[in-house]
Structure formats: structure tokens, C-alpha cells
Design a protein around this motif. Structure first.
Motif, PDB file in Angstrom:
ATOM      1  N   THR A  11     -50.047 165.260  68.497  1.00 42.77           N
ATOM      2  CA  THR A  11     -49.523 166.054  67.563  1.00 42.77           C
ATOM      3  C   THR A  11     -50.130 167.543  67.677  1.00 42.77           C
ATOM      4  O   THR A  11     -51.210 167.575  67.531  1.00 42.77           O
ATOM      5  N   GLU A  12     -49.107 168.499  67.980  1.00 43.36           N
ATOM      6  CA  GLU A  12     -49.734 170.077  67.922  1.00 43.36           C
ATOM      7  C   GLU A  12     -50.427 170.158  66.594  1.00 43.36           C
ATOM      8  O   GLU A  12     -49.950 169.934  65.424  1.00 43.36           O
ATOM      9  N   GLY A  13     -51.420 170.833  66.683  1.00 44.46           N
ATOM     10  CA  GLY A  13     -52.038 171.264  65.703  1.00 44.46           C
ATOM     11  C   GLY A  13     -53.004 170.378  64.721  1.00 44.46           C
ATOM     12  O   GLY A  13     -53.573 170.610  63.691  1.00 44.46           O
ATOM     13  N   THR A  14     -52.883 168.995  65.198  1.00 48.19           N
ATOM     14  CA  THR A  14     -53.805 168.001  64.468  1.00 48.19           C
ATOM     15  C   THR A  14     -55.247 168.382  64.285  1.00 48.19           C
ATOM     16  O   THR A  14     -55.760 169.179  65.116  1.00 48.19           O
ATOM     17  N   LYS A  15     -55.645 168.078  63.167  1.00 54.00           N
ATOM     18  CA  LYS A  15     -57.230 168.381  62.592  1.00 54.00           C
ATOM     19  C   LYS A  15     -57.904 167.395  63.364  1.00 54.00           C
ATOM     20  O   LYS A  15     -59.302 167.499  63.485  1.00 54.00           O
ATOM     21  N   TRP A  16     -57.664 166.310  64.204  1.00 55.07           N
ATOM     22  CA  TRP A  16     -58.696 165.555  64.887  1.00 55.07           C
ATOM     23  C   TRP A  16     -58.685 165.876  66.178  1.00 55.07           C
ATOM     24  O   TRP A  16     -57.952 166.136  66.886  1.00 55.07           O
ATOM     25  N   ASN A  17     -60.035 166.061  66.672  1.00 52.29           N
ATOM     26  CA  ASN A  17     -60.434 166.328  67.943  1.00 52.29           C
ATOM     27  C   ASN A  17     -60.459 165.099  68.764  1.00 52.29           C
ATOM     28  O   ASN A  17     -61.648 164.551  69.126  1.00 52.29           O
ATOM     29  N   ILE A  18     -59.059 164.375  69.041  1.00 52.14           N
ATOM     30  CA  ILE A  18     -59.371 163.139  69.922  1.00 52.14           C
ATOM     31  C   ILE A  18     -59.302 163.653  71.465  1.00 52.14           C
ATOM     32  O   ILE A  18     -58.796 164.428  71.790  1.00 52.14           O
ATOM     33  N   THR A  19     -60.173 162.622  72.143  1.00 54.28           N
ATOM     34  CA  THR A  19     -60.280 163.061  73.377  1.00 54.28           C
ATOM     35  C   THR A  19     -59.183 162.071  74.137  1.00 54.28           C
ATOM     36  O   THR A  19     -58.941 162.225  75.484  1.00 54.28           O
ATOM     37  N   ARG A  20     -58.599 160.981  73.718  1.00 57.49           N
ATOM     38  CA  ARG A  20     -57.611 160.137  74.422  1.00 57.49           C
ATOM     39  C   ARG A  20     -56.709 159.803  73.411  1.00 57.49           C
ATOM     40  O   ARG A  20     -56.997 159.555  72.627  1.00 57.49           O
ATOM     41  N   SER A  21     -55.500 159.460  74.093  1.00 60.04           N
ATOM     42  CA  SER A  21     -54.533 158.703  73.108  1.00 60.04           C
ATOM     43  C   SER A  21     -53.785 157.623  73.770  1.00 60.04           C
ATOM     44  O   SER A  21     -54.054 157.594  75.112  1.00 60.04           O
ATOM     45  N   GLY A  22     -52.829 156.982  73.647  1.00 60.06           N
ATOM     46  CA  GLY A  22     -52.197 156.003  74.195  1.00 60.06           C
ATOM     47  C   GLY A  22     -52.662 154.758  73.942  1.00 60.06           C
ATOM     48  O   GLY A  22     -52.951 154.023  74.772  1.00 60.06           O
ATOM     49  N   PHE A  23     -52.844 154.158  72.656  1.00 58.04           N
ATOM     50  CA  PHE A  23     -53.319 153.174  72.383  1.00 58.04           C
ATOM     51  C   PHE A  23     -52.962 152.381  70.957  1.00 58.04           C
ATOM     52  O   PHE A  23     -52.515 153.254  70.093  1.00 58.04           O
ATOM     53  N   CYS A  24     -52.676 151.240  71.051  1.00 62.72           N
ATOM     54  CA  CYS A  24     -52.155 150.423  69.800  1.00 62.72           C
ATOM     55  C   CYS A  24     -52.951 148.994  69.573  1.00 62.72           C
ATOM     56  O   CYS A  24     -53.113 148.439  70.691  1.00 62.72           O
ATOM     57  N   GLY A  25     -53.062 148.608  68.286  1.00 63.58           N
ATOM     58  CA  GLY A  25     -53.581 147.380  68.333  1.00 63.58           C
ATOM     59  C   GLY A  25     -53.379 146.658  66.972  1.00 63.58           C
ATOM     60  O   GLY A  25     -52.774 147.099  66.274  1.00 63.58           O
ATOM     61  N   MET A  26     -53.817 145.466  66.918  1.00 61.38           N
ATOM     62  CA  MET A  26     -53.704 144.481  65.882  1.00 61.38           C
ATOM     63  C   MET A  26     -54.791 143.756  65.453  1.00 61.38           C
ATOM     64  O   MET A  26     -55.296 143.132  66.271  1.00 61.38           O
ATOM     65  N   ARG A  27     -55.342 144.039  64.260  1.00 58.72           N
ATOM     66  CA  ARG A  27     -56.709 143.357  63.957  1.00 58.72           C
ATOM     67  C   ARG A  27     -56.773 142.524  62.616  1.00 58.72           C
ATOM     68  O   ARG A  27     -55.969 142.827  61.654  1.00 58.72           O
ATOM     69  N   SER A  28     -57.204 141.291  62.777  1.00 61.14           N
ATOM     70  CA  SER A  28     -57.224 140.588  61.733  1.00 61.14           C
ATOM     71  C   SER A  28     -57.911 141.220  60.252  1.00 61.14           C
ATOM     72  O   SER A  28     -58.899 141.668  60.843  1.00 61.14           O
ATOM     73  N   LYS A  29     -57.592 140.889  59.285  1.00 62.45           N
ATOM     74  CA  LYS A  29     -58.459 140.852  58.070  1.00 62.45           C
ATOM     75  C   LYS A  29     -59.699 140.298  58.162  1.00 62.45           C
ATOM     76  O   LYS A  29     -59.498 139.114  58.738  1.00 62.45           O
ATOM     77  N   LYS A  30     -60.634 140.596  57.559  1.00 58.24           N
ATOM     78  CA  LYS A  30     -61.936 139.981  57.506  1.00 58.24           C
ATOM     79  C   LYS A  30     -61.942 138.646  56.991  1.00 58.24           C
ATOM     80  O   LYS A  30     -61.206 138.224  55.986  1.00 58.24           O
TER      81      LYS A  30
END
Length: 224
Positions: free
Chosen positions: A83-102
Motif C-alpha cells: 500500500t502506498e504511503g504505509t507507515k510500515w517499513n516492510i522489506t518483503r510482502s507476498g505471504f499468508c498463513g494460518m496459525r493455531s491458537k496456543k
């Protein structure tokens, strides 16, 4: 006298029975269900994440497949765009995941040596992650330790992927830790499955675009 002898013999037999044990009672079963994906209640044990939390444009969903198999579908779209102008300085994108709750406490897989997943995929390479209690990193860090392994999923066919626990590598934010460490399988906090637009094993589909992974169950196996 014979009456007391009979009482004594009955007591002795009961004591022997109490002290008798079957070795099979001490051996864990050859496999142990960790997760199944057959109901909406089971899906409540998981949450989704993606680069969208940091300004990326990837998206994901986790839903029950509406057929007799009652498996679940982890699907979405991978995008390298930000996203243009995002406040996050991310170096890579293109990932998704599903994580179990503890888990409520820990899950103990000390008696097992392999993780097995019954899955049906799209030819992409996915990442299986096991989270354990934080003892590798500094105690001041709140993140769990993560151990990761690639899972190549052939396209359009159900398969059972088996990953030996000793094939999981210790990682820190996606990077392998270059140190000799051993997982503690008796202190497992949770698991995840994720997919990246880039990387994976040779021959697997990669790049931005749609992904789809059907999941039936995850088990622990004792193969040795």
C-alpha cells in the motif's frame, strides 16, 4: 482355619492383580491426532495472518469445504505490492498463513518422531511451523521459538506429507538460525501453515497469484 486361609488367598490374589501391569499400557499409540479440520468449531482454533497487517495486499481465508469430505480450504491471493504511503517499513510482502491458537498448556510429542498432514494442494510449496516454549532466544523476548520445514504439495491430488521432527530447522523471523539446536517436542505451543510468493523447493509453483490448500488433519506419528 480354612475360612481364614481363603480370605488370605483372596487378598493375595487381589494384591498380585493390582501389581500386574501390561507393557502395552505404557506405550503411546502409534499416532496422535493434533488437529482435524472437519467442522467450524475446529476452525475456531486457528487465526489468519498476512502481509496486509503491515501494508501488503495479500489476502487469505479458511473455510469448511461444502462437500461430503468435510475438509477445510486455506486459500487466497499472494501479492508483492505494498500500500502506498504505509507507515510500515516492510522489506518483503507476498505471504499468508494460518496459525493455531496456543494450546491450554503444552502438547507433548516426546513419544513421536514425525508430523503428518493429509493435504491436497496447488503445486506450491508451503511452510509447516512448530512453535515451542521460548528458551532459544533471550528470556526478555516474548516471541515463541519457531521450527520450520518446507512442504511441497502436488497439484489436485490428496497426499499424506510426512515431516520428521528432526527436519524442522530453528528460525528467527523467517531466517534459519545458524546454530546447533534441538527442539523440545514435549513443550509444543502451537503450529502454523504458511505460503510465500517466493522461495520454496525447486520445481514448485511460485510467484504472486492465487493459492489453495485443502487440509484434512494433522497428526504425530511414531515411525521408529
Amino acid at each position: 482355619m480354612s475360612r481364614f486361609r481363603g480370605i488370605w488367598q483372596a487378598s493375595l490374589n487381589a494384591t498380585k492383580k493390582a501389581l500386574t501391569w501390561n507393557v502395552d499400557d505404557w506405550i503411546p499409540p502409534a499416532e496422535k491426532y493434533i488437529f482435524n479440520f472437519s467442522s467450524k468449531e475446529e476452525l475456531k482454533k486457528w487465526h489468519l495472518y498476512s502481509d496486509a497487517e503491515f501494508g501488503g495486499l495479500s489476502s487469505a481465508s479458511l473455510e469448511i469445504k461444502d462437500d461430503a469430505n468435510k475438509s477445510s480450504v486455506f486459500s487466497g491471493n499472494l501479492s508483492r505490492d505494498v500500500t502506498e504511503g504505509t507507515k510500515w517499513n516492510i522489506t518483503r510482502s507476498g505471504f499468508c498463513g494460518m496459525r493455531s491458537k496456543k494450546f491450554d498448556g503444552f502438547i507433548d510429542l516426546e513419544a513421536y518422531d514425525t508430523i503428518a498432514l493429509r493435504i491436497k494442494g496447488d503445486g506450491r510449496c508451503y511452510i509447516s511451523t512448530i512453535y515451542t516454549e521460548n528458551w532459544v532466544n533471550s528470556p526478555g523476548q516474548m516471541e515463541d521459538n519457531s521450527w520450520q520445514s518446507f512442504v511441497f504439495v502436488p497439484k489436485d491430488n490428496w497426499c499424506i506429507a510426512k515431516i520428521p521432527l528432526d527436519h524442522y530447522l530453528p528460525t528467527w523471523r523467517g531466517n534459519v538460525i545458524e546454530a546447533k539446536l534441538e527442539m523440545n517436542p514435549s513443550r509444543i505451543l502451537g503450529m502454523s501453515l504458511s505460503v510465500n510468493a517466493d522461495g520454496g523447493v525447486p520445481g514448485a509453483n511460485s510467484g504472486p497469484g492465487d493459492f489453495k490448500l485443502e487440509i484434512d488433519w494433522i497428526k504425530a506419528l511414531r515411525t521408529q
